[in-house]
Write a protein that holds these residues in place. Structure first.
Motif, PDB file in Angstrom:
ATOM      1  N   ILE A  35      39.808  48.564  41.139  1.00  0.00           N
ATOM      2  CA  ILE A  35      39.022  48.158  42.300  1.00  0.00           C
ATOM      3  C   ILE A  35      38.259  46.895  41.923  1.00  0.00           C
ATOM      4  CG2 ILE A  35      37.150  49.736  41.642  1.00  0.00           C
ATOM      5  CD1 ILE A  35      36.430  49.905  44.640  1.00  0.00           C
ATOM      6  N   LEU A  36      38.282  45.906  42.806  1.00  0.00           N
ATOM      7  CA  LEU A  36      37.587  44.650  42.577  1.00  0.00           C
ATOM      8  C   LEU A  36      36.854  44.238  43.840  1.00  0.00           C
ATOM      9  CD1 LEU A  36      40.326  42.542  40.709  1.00  0.00           C
ATOM     10  CD2 LEU A  36      38.357  43.696  39.683  1.00  0.00           C
ATOM     11  N   GLN A  37      35.630  43.751  43.665  1.00  0.00           N
ATOM     12  CA  GLN A  37      34.883  43.184  44.779  1.00  0.00           C
ATOM     13  C   GLN A  37      35.077  41.675  44.795  1.00  0.00           C
ATOM     14  OE1 GLN A  37      30.919  45.663  44.143  1.00  0.00           O
ATOM     15  NE2 GLN A  37      30.863  44.534  46.075  1.00  0.00           N
ATOM     16  N   PRO A  38      35.220  41.089  45.978  1.00  0.00           N
ATOM     17  CA  PRO A  38      35.323  39.636  46.050  1.00  0.00           C
ATOM     18  C   PRO A  38      34.058  38.975  45.513  1.00  0.00           C
ATOM     19  CG  PRO A  38      35.926  40.656  48.146  1.00  0.00           C
ATOM     20  CD  PRO A  38      35.316  41.728  47.305  1.00  0.00           C
ATOM     21  N   GLY A  39      34.237  37.821  44.903  1.00  0.00           N
ATOM     22  CA  GLY A  39      33.082  37.071  44.407  1.00  0.00           C
ATOM     23  C   GLY A  39      33.143  36.821  42.921  1.00  0.00           C
ATOM     24  N   GLY A  40      32.089  36.236  42.401  1.00  0.00           N
ATOM     25  CA  GLY A  40      32.020  35.891  40.996  1.00  0.00           C
ATOM     26  C   GLY A  40      31.768  37.097  40.114  1.00  0.00           C
ATOM     27  N   TYR A  41      32.025  36.926  38.840  1.00  0.00           N
ATOM     28  CA  TYR A  41      31.809  37.995  37.875  1.00  0.00           C
ATOM     29  C   TYR A  41      31.537  37.378  36.509  1.00  0.00           C
ATOM     30  CZ  TYR A  41      36.624  36.883  36.598  1.00  0.00           C
ATOM     31  OH  TYR A  41      37.759  36.216  36.215  1.00  0.00           O
ATOM     32  N   GLU A  42      30.892  38.158  35.654  1.00  0.00           N
ATOM     33  CA  GLU A  42      30.657  37.738  34.277  1.00  0.00           C
ATOM     34  C   GLU A  42      31.839  38.184  33.415  1.00  0.00           C
ATOM     35  OE1 GLU A  42      28.148  35.953  33.202  1.00  0.00           O
ATOM     36  OE2 GLU A  42      27.068  35.909  35.118  1.00  0.00           O
ATOM     37  N   THR A  43      32.309  37.296  32.564  1.00  0.00           N
ATOM     38  CA  THR A  43      33.448  37.643  31.716  1.00  0.00           C
ATOM     39  C   THR A  43      33.129  38.810  30.785  1.00  0.00           C
ATOM     40  OG1 THR A  43      32.767  35.923  30.155  1.00  0.00           O
ATOM     41  CG2 THR A  43      34.423  35.330  31.802  1.00  0.00           C
ATOM     42  N   ALA A  44      31.847  38.989  30.468  1.00  0.00           N
ATOM     43  CA  ALA A  44      31.465  40.137  29.630  1.00  0.00           C
ATOM     44  C   ALA A  44      31.624  41.454  30.376  1.00  0.00           C
ATOM     45  CB  ALA A  44      30.022  39.978  29.155  1.00  0.00           C
ATOM     46  N   GLU A  78      36.787  33.077  40.273  1.00  0.00           N
ATOM     47  CA  GLU A  78      36.190  34.213  40.963  1.00  0.00           C
ATOM     48  C   GLU A  78      37.282  35.004  41.658  1.00  0.00           C
ATOM     49  OE1 GLU A  78      35.005  32.227  45.263  1.00  0.00           O
ATOM     50  OE2 GLU A  78      33.442  32.521  43.766  1.00  0.00           O
ATOM     51  N   ILE A  79      36.918  36.214  42.093  1.00  0.00           N
ATOM     52  CA  ILE A  79      37.876  37.100  42.747  1.00  0.00           C
ATOM     53  C   ILE A  79      37.910  36.769  44.237  1.00  0.00           C
ATOM     54  CG2 ILE A  79      38.436  39.499  43.258  1.00  0.00           C
ATOM     55  CD1 ILE A  79      36.640  40.175  40.757  1.00  0.00           C
ATOM     56  N   HIS A  80      39.078  36.381  44.732  1.00  0.00           N
ATOM     57  CA  HIS A  80      39.174  36.100  46.166  1.00  0.00           C
ATOM     58  C   HIS A  80      40.633  36.114  46.609  1.00  0.00           C
ATOM     59  CE1 HIS A  80      40.091  32.046  44.670  1.00  0.00           C
ATOM     60  NE2 HIS A  80      40.634  31.810  45.860  1.00  0.00           N
ATOM     61  N   SER A  81      40.809  36.223  47.918  1.00  0.00           N
ATOM     62  CA  SER A  81      42.126  36.167  48.536  1.00  0.00           C
ATOM     63  C   SER A  81      42.075  35.148  49.661  1.00  0.00           C
ATOM     64  CB  SER A  81      42.527  37.540  49.086  1.00  0.00           C
ATOM     65  OG  SER A  81      43.653  37.438  49.937  1.00  0.00           O
ATOM     66  N   SER A  82      42.941  34.168  49.609  1.00  0.00           N
ATOM     67  CA  SER A  82      42.972  33.147  50.660  1.00  0.00           C
ATOM     68  C   SER A  82      43.388  33.726  51.997  1.00  0.00           C
ATOM     69  CB  SER A  82      43.931  32.019  50.259  1.00  0.00           C
ATOM     70  OG  SER A  82      43.512  31.407  49.057  1.00  0.00           O
ATOM     71  N   SER A  83      44.258  34.742  51.983  1.00  0.00           N
ATOM     72  CA  SER A  83      44.754  35.308  53.237  1.00  0.00           C
ATOM     73  C   SER A  83      43.837  36.384  53.807  1.00  0.00           C
ATOM     74  CB  SER A  83      46.154  35.896  53.028  1.00  0.00           C
ATOM     75  OG  SER A  83      46.121  36.951  52.086  1.00  0.00           O
ATOM     76  N   GLN A  84      42.978  36.987  52.944  1.00  0.00           N
ATOM     77  CA  GLN A  84      42.067  38.045  53.401  1.00  0.00           C
ATOM     78  C   GLN A  84      40.650  37.761  52.909  1.00  0.00           C
ATOM     79  OE1 GLN A  84      43.175  40.265  55.503  1.00  0.00           O
ATOM     80  NE2 GLN A  84      45.310  39.642  55.283  1.00  0.00           N
ATOM     81  N   PRO A  85      40.037  36.688  53.419  1.00  0.00           N
ATOM     82  CA  PRO A  85      38.710  36.301  52.914  1.00  0.00           C
ATOM     83  C   PRO A  85      37.604  37.274  53.278  1.00  0.00           C
ATOM     84  CG  PRO A  85      39.304  34.968  54.819  1.00  0.00           C
ATOM     85  CD  PRO A  85      40.526  35.762  54.468  1.00  0.00           C
ATOM     86  N   GLU A  86      37.824  38.157  54.266  1.00  0.00           N
ATOM     87  CA  GLU A  86      36.789  39.087  54.696  1.00  0.00           C
ATOM     88  C   GLU A  86      36.963  40.474  54.087  1.00  0.00           C
ATOM     89  OE1 GLU A  86      34.262  37.970  56.451  1.00  0.00           O
ATOM     90  OE2 GLU A  86      35.237  35.999  56.437  1.00  0.00           O
ATOM     91  N   ALA A  87      37.780  40.608  53.080  1.00  0.00           N
ATOM     92  CA  ALA A  87      38.031  41.924  52.470  1.00  0.00           C
ATOM     93  C   ALA A  87      36.755  42.513  51.895  1.00  0.00           C
ATOM     94  CB  ALA A  87      39.088  41.798  51.389  1.00  0.00           C
ATOM     95  N   LEU A  88      36.587  43.821  52.078  1.00  0.00           N
ATOM     96  CA  LEU A  88      35.463  44.511  51.464  1.00  0.00           C
ATOM     97  C   LEU A  88      35.692  44.660  49.970  1.00  0.00           C
ATOM     98  CD1 LEU A  88      32.799  46.171  51.752  1.00  0.00           C
ATOM     99  CD2 LEU A  88      34.263  48.189  52.051  1.00  0.00           C
ATOM    100  N   VAL A  89      36.877  45.148  49.605  1.00  0.00           N
ATOM    101  CA  VAL A  89      37.287  45.280  48.210  1.00  0.00           C
ATOM    102  C   VAL A  89      38.790  45.061  48.139  1.00  0.00           C
ATOM    103  CG1 VAL A  89      35.436  46.872  47.510  1.00  0.00           C
ATOM    104  CG2 VAL A  89      37.600  47.786  48.409  1.00  0.00           C
ATOM    105  N   PHE A  90      39.275  44.875  46.912  1.00  0.00           N
ATOM    106  CA  PHE A  90      40.705  44.835  46.634  1.00  0.00           C
ATOM    107  C   PHE A  90      41.052  46.049  45.771  1.00  0.00           C
ATOM    108  CE2 PHE A  90      39.399  40.307  46.902  1.00  0.00           C
ATOM    109  CZ  PHE A  90      40.065  39.995  48.084  1.00  0.00           C
ATOM    110  N   LEU A  91      42.156  46.724  46.132  1.00  0.00           N
ATOM    111  CA  LEU A  91      42.543  47.955  45.450  1.00  0.00           C
ATOM    112  C   LEU A  91      43.972  47.841  44.928  1.00  0.00           C
ATOM    113  CD1 LEU A  91      41.205  50.481  48.118  1.00  0.00           C
ATOM    114  CD2 LEU A  91      40.041  49.751  46.034  1.00  0.00           C
ATOM    115  N   HIS A  92      44.210  48.474  43.795  1.00  0.00           N
ATOM    116  CA  HIS A  92      45.557  48.509  43.224  1.00  0.00           C
ATOM    117  C   HIS A  92      45.810  49.922  42.718  1.00  0.00           C
ATOM    118  CE1 HIS A  92      49.047  47.601  40.730  1.00  0.00           C
ATOM    119  NE2 HIS A  92      49.123  46.429  41.327  1.00  0.00           N
ATOM    120  N   ALA A  93      46.710  50.656  43.375  1.00  0.00           N
ATOM    121  CA  ALA A  93      47.015  52.035  42.991  1.00  0.00           C
ATOM    122  C   ALA A  93      48.336  52.441  43.623  1.00  0.00           C
ATOM    123  CB  ALA A  93      45.910  52.986  43.440  1.00  0.00           C
TER     124      ALA A  93
END
Length: 223
Positions: A35-44, A78-93
């Motif tokens: 699960i990932l939230q759109p936006g910036g993140y710290e590499t740590a 940063e975490i983002h999607s050009s096609s879905q800029p309004e996504a709440l989260v991104f999921l992979h499962a």
């Protein structure tokens, strides 16, 4: 004892092994669910190297309903999607698929506030939810004046511990992501007086015995 391979064959085999080693290392231990939230993140906080590059689903609101939509995401810087800029989260499962998803028949709250403790240092705050015919309560129970709270999901038959030592919790989304007819949750929690936080995905289809849901993936943040 078998005879050793002739030198040319050994050299070719070694060369092939060295060639595929970087590819194996780059994809070593990919997470089963992410699960990932759109936006910036710290590499740590987030190592993006083992994350898959495709197969992501964006959780988006369209009109009056929510959908899981296939998308490609960028992870740098940063975490983002050009096609879905309004996504709440991104999921992979593997257990999730694209399409419309049922959601709670209520306005999602801004969060479950930390309960005010009584004189004995104990207290609780709860949010009542209904999904189909099933009723749930999301409960944040203070354990004492110097301890964090436990976050619990109660479905009337089972009490599932979601998190411990929680300062505050925010229900980001609730509905049926895995299409099994039961409630799934996305919850953000703060810990250590805001010095750390997690956004976690809880799926009912992954739950074990005496559980309503199971925590399957988190993204962590440091304050």
């Amino acid at each position: 004892m078998p005879s050793p391979l002739p030198f040319p064959y050994r050299a070719a085999l070694l060369s092939a092994m060295l060639a595929i080693a970087p590819a194996i290392a780059a994809n070593e231990h990919p997470p089963a669910v992410s699960i990932l939230q759109p936006g910036g993140y710290e590499t740590a906080d987030l190592d993006v190297s083992p994350l898959p590059r495709d197969g992501w689903l964006a959780l988006v609101k369209r009109g009056g309903h929510w959908e899981l939509v296939r998308t490609k995401i960028d992870l740098d810087p940063e975490i983002h999607s050009s096609s879905q800029p309004e996504a709440l989260v991104f999921l992979h499962a593997r257990r999730l698929s694209a399409g419309r998803v049922r959601t709670l028949a209520m306005q999602l709250p801004d969060g479950v506030d930390l309960p005010e403790t009584a004189a004995d240092g104990k207290g609780k705050n709860q949010l009542a939810m209904r999904f189909g015919a099933q009723r749930y309560r999301l409960i944040l129970s203070a354990q004492g004046s110097d301890a964090g709270s436990n976050l619990v999901l109660d479905d009337g038959r089972t009490r599932t511990l979601l998190d411990t030592d929680t300062d505050s919790a925010q229900l980001m989304w609730a509905g049926d992501l895995d299409h099994d007819g039961r409630l799934d949750l996305i919850i953000s929690t703060d810990h250590e007086d805001g010095r750390s936080a997690d956004t976690c995905l809880y799926l009912s289809s992954a739950a074990g015995k005496h559980q309503s849901v199971k925590k399957v993936a988190c993204q962590s943040f440091s304050g």
